[in-house]
Design an enzyme around this catalytic site. Sequence first.
Site, mmCIF file in Angstrom:
data_model
loop_
_atom_site.group_PDB
_atom_site.id
_atom_site.type_symbol
_atom_site.label_atom_id
_atom_site.label_comp_id
_atom_site.label_asym_id
_atom_site.label_seq_id
_atom_site.Cartn_x
_atom_site.Cartn_y
_atom_site.Cartn_z
ATOM 1 N N ASP A 42 0.841 -1.211 0.000
ATOM 2 C CA ASP A 42 0.000 0.000 0.000
ATOM 3 C C ASP A 42 0.873 1.257 0.000
ATOM 4 O OD1 ASP A 42 0.895 -0.293 2.596
ATOM 5 O OD2 ASP A 42 -1.065 -0.033 3.546
ATOM 6 N N SER A 43 2.200 1.062 0.062
ATOM 7 C CA SER A 43 3.138 2.168 -0.148
ATOM 8 C C SER A 43 2.947 2.746 -1.547
ATOM 9 C CB SER A 43 4.585 1.700 0.055
ATOM 10 O OG SER A 43 4.839 0.532 -0.699
ATOM 11 N N ASP A 81 -1.259 -5.961 -0.409
ATOM 12 C CA ASP A 81 -1.629 -5.362 0.881
ATOM 13 C C ASP A 81 -3.120 -5.100 0.980
ATOM 14 O OD1 ASP A 81 0.307 -4.990 2.825
ATOM 15 O OD2 ASP A 81 1.158 -3.218 1.857
ATOM 16 N N LYS A 110 -1.491 -9.357 2.612
ATOM 17 C CA LYS A 110 -0.743 -8.933 3.809
ATOM 18 C C LYS A 110 -1.613 -7.937 4.570
ATOM 19 C CE LYS A 110 3.067 -6.116 3.621
ATOM 20 N NZ LYS A 110 2.603 -4.933 4.382
ATOM 21 N N GLU A 112 -1.752 -5.538 8.452
ATOM 22 C CA GLU A 112 -0.968 -5.036 9.580
ATOM 23 C C GLU A 112 -1.620 -5.366 10.922
ATOM 24 O OE1 GLU A 112 -0.113 -0.864 9.038
ATOM 25 O OE2 GLU A 112 0.792 -1.207 7.069
ATOM 26 N N GLU A 179 8.928 -4.594 10.532
ATOM 27 C CA GLU A 179 9.407 -3.306 10.000
ATOM 28 C C GLU A 179 9.940 -2.406 11.121
ATOM 29 O OE1 GLU A 179 6.803 -1.400 7.209
ATOM 30 O OE2 GLU A 179 7.964 0.463 7.231
#
Length: 262
Positions: A42-43, A81, A110, A112, A179
């Site tokens: 999602d970056s 993501d 993925k 978080e 991270e």
Amino acid sequence: MTIIDFRKMKTEKRKISMVTAYDYWTAQIVSQSNIDCLLVGDSAAMVMHGFPSTLQATTEMMVFHTKAVARGAPNKFIVADMPFLTFRKGLQPAMICVEKLMGAGAHAVKLEGVYGHEDVIKHIVESGVPVMGHLGLTPQSIFKFGGFKVQGKNDQAAKDILNQAKALQELGCFSVVLECVPGDLAEKITGSSNIPTIGIGAGIHVDGQVLVLQDLLGSNSEFKPKFLRRFAETNEIIKSAVNNFDREVKDLKFPSLEESYL
Ligand code: KIV
């Protein structure tokens, strides 16, 4: 690469390499490399769209990028993501997002964190969709952290991340991104879990490493976090190529006769 290979590579102590990809063009180039797997992170919201954080990523945005990457790198394992809050609104909205990402060509999703959405993670895994966890500096929580800061620095915070990693493993995640955490914490998590850890800013004692492709290519000369190594200086290379084109156009040197149709 399959999720079986992730586990195998950890057991055999072979490092896993992962880079982000957001578009057909770079996915196609990376598909010809030895990289083990791709992350449609999602970056993309920051790197490709210029937003200040990943909070602006949407399911539609991630689907759009995942489709392009899947077309460019059909030979690679692709993780996509789940964007901000998509796994926090209950099971049904989460599964709609998973369905769209997998339909776009992802092989895994993925997401978080873990606390508060354990049921969602378990349900996705039990639906047959591989889940990669993401702990430490989870960028979707930057406002809770007060910025892009290293996490798990004191004993309590380190213990908390270690417990979250254990929980992810128990919920059936096939791997976890760590991270921006201290190297000794990453080492402890890596040593105590059966699933591979993929580090970014987590030192060398992890099972693999991930970097944003544009960062490792040196595309943004202003972005210099401690963990980043630039393996090329493409900012300079691209600027210089475009300036050469500009100069030759203005000096009437491009196109030459050989580059023209007669
Ligand atoms: O979105 C992303 O690029 C990521 C990596 C930094 C792990 O989550």
